[in-house]
Design a protein around this motif. Structure first.
Motif, PDB file in Angstrom:
ATOM      1  N   PHE A   1      -5.272   1.592  -8.094  1.00 15.49           N
ATOM      2  CA  PHE A   1      -5.771   0.221  -8.131  1.00 15.49           C
ATOM      3  C   PHE A   1      -4.913  -0.697  -7.265  1.00 15.49           C
ATOM      4  N   ILE A   2      -3.599  -0.573  -7.356  1.00 14.68           N
ATOM      5  CA  ILE A   2      -2.737  -1.414  -6.528  1.00 14.68           C
ATOM      6  C   ILE A   2      -2.951  -1.107  -5.056  1.00 14.68           C
ATOM      7  N   GLY A   3      -3.183   0.160  -4.721  1.00 14.59           N
ATOM      8  CA  GLY A   3      -3.504   0.506  -3.338  1.00 14.59           C
ATOM      9  C   GLY A   3      -4.778  -0.169  -2.865  1.00 14.59           C
TER      10      GLY A   3
ATOM     11  N   TRP B   1       7.507   3.213 -12.102  1.00 15.13           N
ATOM     12  CA  TRP B   1       6.910   1.919 -12.425  1.00 15.13           C
ATOM     13  C   TRP B   1       7.571   0.799 -11.637  1.00 15.13           C
ATOM     14  N   ILE B   2       8.858   0.954 -11.287  1.00  8.35           N
ATOM     15  CA  ILE B   2       9.519  -0.077 -10.482  1.00  8.35           C
ATOM     16  C   ILE B   2       8.877  -0.166  -9.101  1.00  8.35           C
ATOM     17  N   ILE B   3       8.527   0.989  -8.540  1.00  7.42           N
ATOM     18  CA  ILE B   3       7.865   0.976  -7.233  1.00  7.42           C
ATOM     19  C   ILE B   3       6.521   0.262  -7.322  1.00  7.42           C
TER      20      ILE B   3
ATOM     21  N   LEU C   1       0.835  -1.205   0.000  1.00  2.00           N
ATOM     22  CA  LEU C   1       0.000   0.000   0.000  1.00  2.00           C
ATOM     23  C   LEU C   1       0.868   1.253   0.000  1.00  2.00           C
ATOM     24  N   LEU C   2       1.927   1.251   0.797  1.00  3.77           N
ATOM     25  CA  LEU C   2       2.829   2.401   0.837  1.00  3.77           C
ATOM     26  C   LEU C   2       3.524   2.585  -0.507  1.00  3.77           C
ATOM     27  N   GLY C   3       3.904   1.471  -1.152  1.00  4.46           N
ATOM     28  CA  GLY C   3       4.549   1.564  -2.454  1.00  4.46           C
ATOM     29  C   GLY C   3       3.614   2.110  -3.517  1.00  4.46           C
TER      30      GLY C   3
END
Length: 845
Positions: A824-826, A743-745, A720-722
């Motif tokens: 979305f990833i979050g 994008w790496i993060i 979530l932080l990333g």
């Protein structure tokens, strides 16, 4: 009125008073031109997609009607053998399924896609390729689903597919799998259209069209789309659960291993009862607009109608167990759902009285649309009265499985949706046909349909009260049911004659066009009757009332002269104006994507994926799935393209930005709507978990150790932080970075989520829990399946970001793609935390 965004309304006074050059119109025609020949299938304009949508939905209506005629022939007399029991069950199942899933919802969604851009004076809805994908997915999937009838593979378990009759033990063939995978896929199409409609209504209205000035149909479609987003995930989940039970023996509905067949009914009817209002609400919006035109006066009780639409949508979600009174539910629950069934009729009554008051306050012009409007009020009111009757628990016990319910359902659906749809066909056909339909023939169509409906379904009330059960393929003689069934069969053919006459008139007269050639036949006062082309209106006007064409007769000429917003192409691309959600103040110019074959390709291969799973062709299913993903990524590749121009003149020297991110972006609204869909699937899965733990707590067991849970939560928190950090890094940089840090993060966050999911699954397996042994195992691992799906999407998104970074097109702080991927990833991380915690904190028992 207070400004919502700080926009200076005095700028509206700077519009020119003379016509703009004609060359600007030629530029718009060139930019918005439709492809020719077979390439027309790649068109994404709402004019084409909406028209194809309506024709396809009406085709499914005709097909379902033919099935109904076959059933009526079988039931015209006792002990007939026109249709055997298996064939009858397939006809019955396909009739209900096609009417509810392939006709009713897609038809009103199609009318929305066709009418809304013109009603809102937008160039198009904000995601035209999404609309095209939704249509082609519906067309391909629906056609293949219906064709299963001709190869003996049509489902035969009823359109409601109750287990255990549809479990692998009682339905071992793939007929049921066609229903489960086909309908689940078709619902995805409906959700895609709903996202388009929500964002379109809230963000593409003409400047000045505040929420209080929106056409009633726009309000109805907004409520309709929100209901789809909330309700349809439930049916997607329950079809997934039953298919997984059939394919992998996970006992969600097996009472011997901790499941419960009633779980299906709760999940299905949480969708199924709002579904009735999902169908009715857009038709009610059409009715509200047509009664005003028929009476040539403003709608009485505009705000009451809006409140009634919202109240109907809200209350309908508390009525699902209305269908389960005969399942021996607790008296308290039955009383609550009975009261809710009564309450939901009140908003509908408000709308009916407003329509009657509007018709009474004006002067009715008895055209074909007027006949269908008044006929709809009569039929729907009759269906509503029987609805109140079946909302009474003691009466429902007596009538629940009889033809009384069949009569009630058809009165409600025919009066609440079919007759308004035919009224809309006649009222708005001038927008899409270069020749007018015959009003004389239309009157014959109405009277044949009106008489045929009553002759068909009114006797069913009587046969139901006399004890004739529904869902049977024949009946015994000597029970006084012969004459009633014969009359119903005759009535069905009378109604079919009216529909056939409508088809003949369309064949003779209807000629598709995009130029409003026939025009405003009935004197409507809303914006869809402005002069239009494929680019919709020449310029986007400022709106000051609910019926602008009545209040400002010169408005069509002023719009055609280009005296308002976007009179030309400000960027050389397709574009529309994005306005604020409450007060419709201009915010920025959206670049619109043009024709593309990729939505068509994505739809075809998505359908191929689901259909291949049905016939267990797993290798081909994987191939189709990969091609569908690649096609989807290719279609969205161009939608966030950077351009040198960052601001545009939208008319009268007013400049607006071209791309923004964050809460003002239409992409932000679309993503959040999608996350509501995904969240509702997860919420209903948690409901299934708690429901089964409360019913069969003895099969629940101890969760994995606390330390393992803490590790998993820590990994998900890092993800979530990333996700948040990747977006912030992109927002803080300017120009091209040598390192690909953003994008790496995000890729690292997706990898962390994958690791957390692996730890979660292995932890449950090591604790001795297995998905095939108990209801707890099935529901816990189902949560992992749902989390795995969103994690897989997150991984694809991270790869997509890598390709965009490699091409050097993630270079600005306004990069919408990074903003959406990060959000979305979050969400994936938050959902993972919830799915990790709930089974461990509440282990059941």
């Amino acid at each position: 009125m207070k400004s919502e965004t700080g926009f200076d309304h005095a700028l509206y006074d700077r519009f020119p008073t003379e016509a703009r050059p004609d060359g600007e119109v030629r530029d718009l025609e060139r930019i918005w031109a439709s492809p020719k020949g077979w390439r027309r299938l790649t068109a994404v304009n709402n004019n084409y997609v909406g028209f194809w949508y309506i024709v396809t939905a009406f085709g499914f209506f005709l097909a379902a009607g033919v099935l109904a005629l076959g059933m009526r022939i079988q039931l015209a007399a006792p002990m007939q053998d026109v249709l055997g029991v298996d064939t009858y069950n397939q006809f019955f199942t396909m009739h209900g399924t096609v009417m509810m899933f392939l006709f009713a919802v897609p038809a009103v969604e199609a009318i929305g896609i066709m009418l809304l851009p013109q009603m809102l004076a937008a160039r198009d809805l904000p995601f035209p390729r999404l609309s095209a994908y939704a249509y082609w997915a519906y067309f391909v999937g629906g056609t293949m689903f219906f064709l299963s009838l001709f190869v003996g593979l049509a489902p035969d378990g009823g359109w409601f597919m109750y287990p255990p009759l549809t479990s692998i033990a009682f339905s071992p063939g793939i007929n049921t799998d066609f229903w489960l995978l086909g309908i689940g896929f078709i619902e995805i199409s409906a959700i895609a259209g709903a996202i388009e409609i929500i964002v379109g209504v809230l963000r593409t209205r003409a400047p000045g069209m505040t929420l209080d000035k929106m056409p009633m149909f726009a309000w109805a479609m907004l409520v309709f789309a929100v209901m789809i987003v909330v309700a349809f995930p439930s049916v997607i989940l329950c079809t997934m659960l039953l298919e997984i039970e059939r394919a992998f023996n996970w006992p969600f509905f097996d009472a011997t291993r901790g499941g419960d067949p009633l779980l299906w009914q709760h999940l299905f009817w949480f969708f199924g009862h709002p579904e009735v209002y999902i169908i009715f609400i857009p038709a009610a919006g059409l009715m509200s607009m047509m009664v005003a035109t028929v009476a040539q006066t403003e709608l009485v009780g505009y705000r009451l109608n809006v409140l009634a639409l919202v109240a109907t949508g809200f209350i309908s979600f508390g009525v699902w167990a209305h269908h389960m009174f005969a399942t021996d539910m607790p008296r308290v629950s039955a009383g609550y759902f009975s009261a809710a069934s009564m309450a939901v009729s009140l908003p509908a009554g408000i709308q009916v009285f407003c329509w009657i008051a509007t018709l009474a306050s004006g002067k009715i012009r008895w055209s074909t649309p007027a006949l269908f409007v008044v006929g709809s009020v009569v039929i729907f009111t009759m269906g509503g009265l029987t609805g109140v009757m079946v909302g009474m628990v003691p009466f429902d016990w007596q009538a629940h499985d009889t033809y009384f319910i069949v009569a009630h359902l058809h009165y409600v659906l025919m009066g609440g949706m079919v007759f308004p749809m035919f009224a809309a066909f006649y009222h708005w056909h001038g927008m899409t046909s270069s020749r007018a339909l015959s009003d004389h023939v239309g009157r014959w169509v109405f009277w044949l349909m009106f008489a045929g409906l009553h002759i068909t379904f009114f006797p069913m009330h009587l046969s139901g009260l006399m004890g004739m059960p529904r869902r049977i393929y024949t009946y015994m003689p000597g029970r006084d049911l012969d004459l009633l069934n014969l009359i119903s069969t005759i009535g069905a053919f009378i109604m079919a004659a009216g529909i056939l006459l409508f088809l003949i008139d369309c064949t003779r007269r209807f000629r598709f066009t995009v130029d409003n050639d026939v025009g405003n036949l009935y004197g409507g006062g809303t914006l869809e009757w402005l002069p239009t082309g494929l680019y919709s209106t020449r310029s986007i006007p400022v709106i000051t009332s609910r019926e602008p064409l009545w209040d400002r007769p010169d408005l069509p000429r002023e719009v055609a002269e280009g005296r308002y917003f976007l009179p030309n192409s400000a960027t050389g691309h397709r574009e529309t104006l994005i306005t604020s959600p409450l007060f419709a103040e201009p915010q920025y110019v959206q670049l619109m994507p043009g024709p593309s074959a990729w939505p068509l390709s994505a739809a075809i291969f998505t359908a191929g994926f689901f259909l291949s799973l049905t016939v267990q062709a797993y290798a081909f299913a994987i191939f189709c799935g990969l091609v569908a993903v690649v096609s989807t990524l290719r279609w969205v590749w161009e939608t966030d393209r950077p351009i040198k121009q960052d601001r545009a003149d939208i008319g009268a020297g007013i400049e607006m930005p071209i791309a923004i991110t964050g809460p003002q972006s239409h992409g932000w609204w679309a993503l959040n709507t999608l996350l509501v869909v995904v969240g509702m699937i997860g919420f209903m899965a948690l409901f299934a978990y708690f429901y089964l733990s409360g019913i069969n707590g003895e099969v629940w067991q101890t969760p994995p150790p606390l330390g393992e849970t803490v590790v998993i939560l820590g990994v998900e928190a890092l993800a979530l932080l990333g996700a948040w950090g990747g977006r912030r890094v992109l927002a803080l940089r300017s120009g091209r970075m040598a390192e690909d840090l953003p994008w790496i993060i995000q890729a690292a966050a997706a990898a962390l989520l994958t690791g957390a999911l692996w730890l979660d699954v292995t932890g449950w397996l090591e604790s001795g829990l297995h998905p095939t042994e108990s209801g707890m195992g099935a529901t816990v691992f189902m949560l992992s399946v749902l989390q795995g799906q969103v994690v897989a999407v997150a991984i694809v998104m991270a790869i997509y970001l890598a390709f965009r970074e490699a091409r050097g097109i993630m270079t600005t702080p306004t990069n919408v793609t990074m903003d959406i991927v990060g959000r979305f990833i979050g969400y994936c991380a938050i959902q993972g935390m919830v799915f990790t915690l709930v089974p461990r904190i509440f282990p059941g028992g």
